[in-house]
Design an enzyme around this catalytic site. Sequence first.
Site, mmCIF file in Angstrom:
data_model
loop_
_atom_site.group_PDB
_atom_site.id
_atom_site.type_symbol
_atom_site.label_atom_id
_atom_site.label_comp_id
_atom_site.label_asym_id
_atom_site.label_seq_id
_atom_site.Cartn_x
_atom_site.Cartn_y
_atom_site.Cartn_z
ATOM 1 N N PRO A 2 0.843 -1.202 0.000
ATOM 2 C CA PRO A 2 0.000 0.000 0.000
ATOM 3 C C PRO A 2 0.878 1.253 0.000
ATOM 4 O O PRO A 2 1.860 1.315 0.724
ATOM 5 C CB PRO A 2 -0.790 -0.106 1.305
ATOM 6 C CG PRO A 2 -0.743 -1.538 1.680
ATOM 7 C CD PRO A 2 0.547 -2.075 1.130
ATOM 8 N N GLU A 3 0.549 2.206 -0.856
ATOM 9 C CA GLU A 3 1.292 3.461 -0.930
ATOM 10 C C GLU A 3 0.372 4.587 -0.442
ATOM 11 O O GLU A 3 -0.687 4.317 0.103
ATOM 12 C CB GLU A 3 1.791 3.671 -2.374
ATOM 13 C CG GLU A 3 2.685 2.513 -2.845
ATOM 14 C CD GLU A 3 3.178 2.639 -4.284
ATOM 15 O OE1 GLU A 3 3.262 3.761 -4.808
ATOM 16 O OE2 GLU A 3 3.498 1.592 -4.876
#
Length: 266
Positions: A2-3
């Site tokens: 996840p960014e």
Amino acid sequence: MPELPEVETIKKELEKVISGKKIIEVIVNNPWVIKEPKKEDFIKSLKNTTIKNILRKGKLLILELSSGKSLAIHLKLTGQLIYPGNVRQSRVSFKFSDGKFLDFNDRRLLGELRIVDDWHSLKFIKELGPEPFDLTEEEFKKMLSDKKTKIKPLIMDQTFISGVGNLYAAEALFRARINPEKPACSLSDKEKGLLFKEIKDTLNEAIKYQGSSVDQYVQLSGEAGGYVKYHKVYDREGKPCLVCKTPIKRIDLGGRGTYFCPKCQK
Ligand SMILES: [Zn+2]
């Protein structure tokens, strides 16, 4: 992993459903993900505290508690937060006074949960570079000017700029038509400006579509994020470039699979 857009999506959803709620129980199915303090103290410092504030710093989620301490959550590669949870697959679950659960799932056990007195003093926070949204175009250009590092690993370096990872770096570089292996300092002024714009636009579009469900990322509800169908290069090896039809190439760059169009990105 996840960014920024994925963690921002979860943060916004958490704000809607757990802000102001009191934790009455903590169920630990696998203590591995608890990095500090030890399990018993972790449970004790969460019990009977209220969620006061929810923040995101880079890819880190911070839940400020009524006790003055904070719960810092790093999802890393396969971490998920699910609400309402059911405790069945969770590594750690938080039970609220209304009987609902927040589950922390993590297939590969790489995620990290921490209770800290002051999140500002976390090593991760101290080393964190500015977010693209906190920079001006001039500041961004100046940051690149003396860097000989290849542009893609540089913009993924969380101490340089925070929030951009492998996926959004590839997408932003494609949109700015910049080869991922180009040394940062060799970019023209125009390329630097365009890259800055495309990083922010890509992140904003991904937030709008609740992130990209690659690896194990899901929204708080358990539903997939909607941005994968808008990816232009990521995970498209051998498929035709959406601009020039040249097959998208995948190379290894700094240990990460890197997708780009060899014709469009010079
Ligand atoms: Zn192309």
